[in-house]
Design a protein around this motif. Sequence first.
Motif, short mmCIF file in Angstrom:
data_model
loop_
_atom_site.label_atom_id
_atom_site.label_comp_id
_atom_site.label_asym_id
_atom_site.label_seq_id
_atom_site.Cartn_x
_atom_site.Cartn_y
_atom_site.Cartn_z
N LEU A 276 0.83 -1.21 0.00
CA LEU A 276 0.00 0.00 0.00
C LEU A 276 0.87 1.26 0.00
N LEU A 277 1.98 1.22 0.75
CA LEU A 277 2.89 2.35 0.77
C LEU A 277 3.51 2.59 -0.61
N GLN A 278 3.68 1.52 -1.36
CA GLN A 278 4.24 1.63 -2.70
C GLN A 278 3.24 2.19 -3.71
N GLY A 279 2.00 2.37 -3.27
CA GLY A 279 1.00 2.95 -4.15
C GLY A 279 0.05 1.95 -4.78
N GLN A 280 0.14 0.68 -4.40
CA GLN A 280 -0.79 -0.30 -4.93
C GLN A 280 -2.17 -0.09 -4.33
N GLY A 281 -3.20 -0.44 -5.09
CA GLY A 281 -4.55 -0.36 -4.59
C GLY A 281 -4.79 -1.41 -3.51
N VAL A 282 -5.83 -1.20 -2.69
CA VAL A 282 -6.06 -2.08 -1.55
C VAL A 282 -6.39 -3.50 -2.00
N GLU A 283 -7.12 -3.65 -3.10
CA GLU A 283 -7.46 -5.00 -3.57
C GLU A 283 -6.22 -5.72 -4.08
N GLN A 284 -5.40 -5.02 -4.86
CA GLN A 284 -4.18 -5.63 -5.37
C GLN A 284 -3.22 -5.99 -4.24
N ALA A 285 -3.08 -5.07 -3.27
CA ALA A 285 -2.18 -5.31 -2.14
C ALA A 285 -2.67 -6.48 -1.30
N SER A 286 -3.97 -6.57 -1.11
CA SER A 286 -4.54 -7.67 -0.31
C SER A 286 -4.25 -9.02 -0.93
N HIS A 287 -4.53 -9.16 -2.20
CA HIS A 287 -4.33 -10.45 -2.88
C HIS A 287 -2.85 -10.79 -2.98
N ALA A 288 -2.01 -9.78 -3.24
CA ALA A 288 -0.57 -10.04 -3.37
C ALA A 288 0.04 -10.51 -2.06
N ALA A 289 -0.55 -10.11 -0.94
CA ALA A 289 -0.03 -10.51 0.37
C ALA A 289 -0.63 -11.82 0.87
N GLY A 290 -1.60 -12.36 0.15
CA GLY A 290 -2.18 -13.64 0.54
C GLY A 290 -3.55 -13.57 1.17
N PHE A 291 -4.12 -12.37 1.26
CA PHE A 291 -5.49 -12.24 1.79
C PHE A 291 -6.49 -12.50 0.66
N SER A 292 -7.62 -13.06 1.03
CA SER A 292 -8.61 -13.40 0.01
C SER A 292 -9.36 -12.18 -0.50
N SER A 293 -9.36 -11.10 0.31
CA SER A 293 -10.11 -9.91 -0.07
C SER A 293 -9.65 -8.73 0.77
N PRO A 294 -9.97 -7.49 0.36
CA PRO A 294 -9.68 -6.33 1.20
C PRO A 294 -10.36 -6.42 2.57
N ARG A 295 -11.53 -7.06 2.59
CA ARG A 295 -12.23 -7.21 3.88
C ARG A 295 -11.43 -8.06 4.85
N GLN A 296 -10.82 -9.14 4.34
CA GLN A 296 -9.99 -9.97 5.21
C GLN A 296 -8.78 -9.18 5.71
N LEU A 297 -8.19 -8.34 4.86
CA LEU A 297 -7.09 -7.47 5.28
C LEU A 297 -7.55 -6.51 6.37
N TYR A 298 -8.74 -5.93 6.19
CA TYR A 298 -9.28 -5.00 7.18
C TYR A 298 -9.46 -5.70 8.54
N ARG A 299 -9.94 -6.91 8.52
CA ARG A 299 -10.13 -7.65 9.78
C ARG A 299 -8.80 -7.96 10.44
N ALA A 300 -7.79 -8.28 9.63
CA ALA A 300 -6.46 -8.52 10.19
C ALA A 300 -5.91 -7.25 10.84
N ARG A 301 -6.16 -6.12 10.21
CA ARG A 301 -5.74 -4.83 10.79
C ARG A 301 -6.41 -4.60 12.13
N GLN A 302 -7.71 -4.91 12.20
CA GLN A 302 -8.44 -4.72 13.46
C GLN A 302 -7.88 -5.62 14.56
N ARG A 303 -7.54 -6.85 14.23
CA ARG A 303 -6.98 -7.76 15.23
C ARG A 303 -5.62 -7.29 15.70
N ALA A 304 -4.87 -6.64 14.82
CA ALA A 304 -3.52 -6.21 15.17
C ALA A 304 -3.51 -4.92 15.97
N SER A 305 -4.61 -4.17 15.93
CA SER A 305 -4.64 -2.85 16.59
C SER A 305 -4.91 -2.98 18.09
#
Length: 305
Positions: A276-305
């Motif tokens: 995301l810092l590199q300028g990728q969109g949230v959907e592209q960044a999510s899938h490239a990191a192994g998340f199934s969707s931006p929503r799954q990334l958002y939930r991971a963020r919530q758990r980490a906070s």
Amino acid sequence: MKTDVWFLVLPGTLALDMIGPAETLGLASDAFTLHYIGPEPEVSTSIGLTMGGIGPLPEHLPKKSLLVLSGVSDSTRYFDTPQAVEARRWLGRQLAAIQRGDIQLVCVCSGSLLAARSGLLHGVECTTHHDVITRLKAAEPNAIVREGRIFVEDRGIWTSAGITSGIDLSLHLINQLHGPQLALDVAREMVVWFRRSGEDPQLSPWLRYRNHMHPAVHKAQDLLSGSPESEWRLPEIAARVFVSPRHLSRLFQQHLGISVRDYLEQLRLAQAEQRLLQGQGVEQASHAAGFSSPRQLYRARQRAS
């Protein structure tokens, strides 16, 4: 218009603290002009390499300059040498220009300690290497010291955690002063694909859970960190490190204090944030990191906070 960058060079300079930012900014050669100044024309660095061609300390620096203070290999020793005392006096004379915003101060690692002892960090939000935090607080009790940060900026004073964080900060400064495309070009040239931001922890998931001696856990961590975006299953990981899935789960809890799944999620989250810092969109960044969707990334963020 080029930005003048002035590196203060002292005996015992931690080579990578200075050379890392210098190489980073130097690769953007059309944007920066590098200068090396200090009390002596020649000094020995942390790796025994002698650096020469160091110019004298000028009474004033040009407006819009960057002044870089690198760390030293032993700040309890090298910041108390006669050369360091002279440098501290000179830095004190630059305070007014720094406060006016005529020049920006950039501190790498224990360079923050030199700045503090020179009277430059009074009331300033700042950070340094985690091993020097206590001494920084003692050197300037009125500084607002932030722990566990890669770098911090406050009114034109930049401080960073140390060594490779100087590269992160330099890339950030290129972005701030000359735009994201130049910063990305330099990062690619250096093969620094993931730039850390100031908010990132000093100890990333790649390092934070490595303070143990169990070989099977290290092997599992190597597998996961090498390819966190892959669809890992616990039986597959366990088979690759020659233990049972149940035993691997126990080992992770015993030596890391977290589950295999949570460890993998932290790696994926760190990778997604970097993309995301590199300028990728949230959907592209999510899938490239192994998340199934931006929503799954958002939930991971919530758990980490």
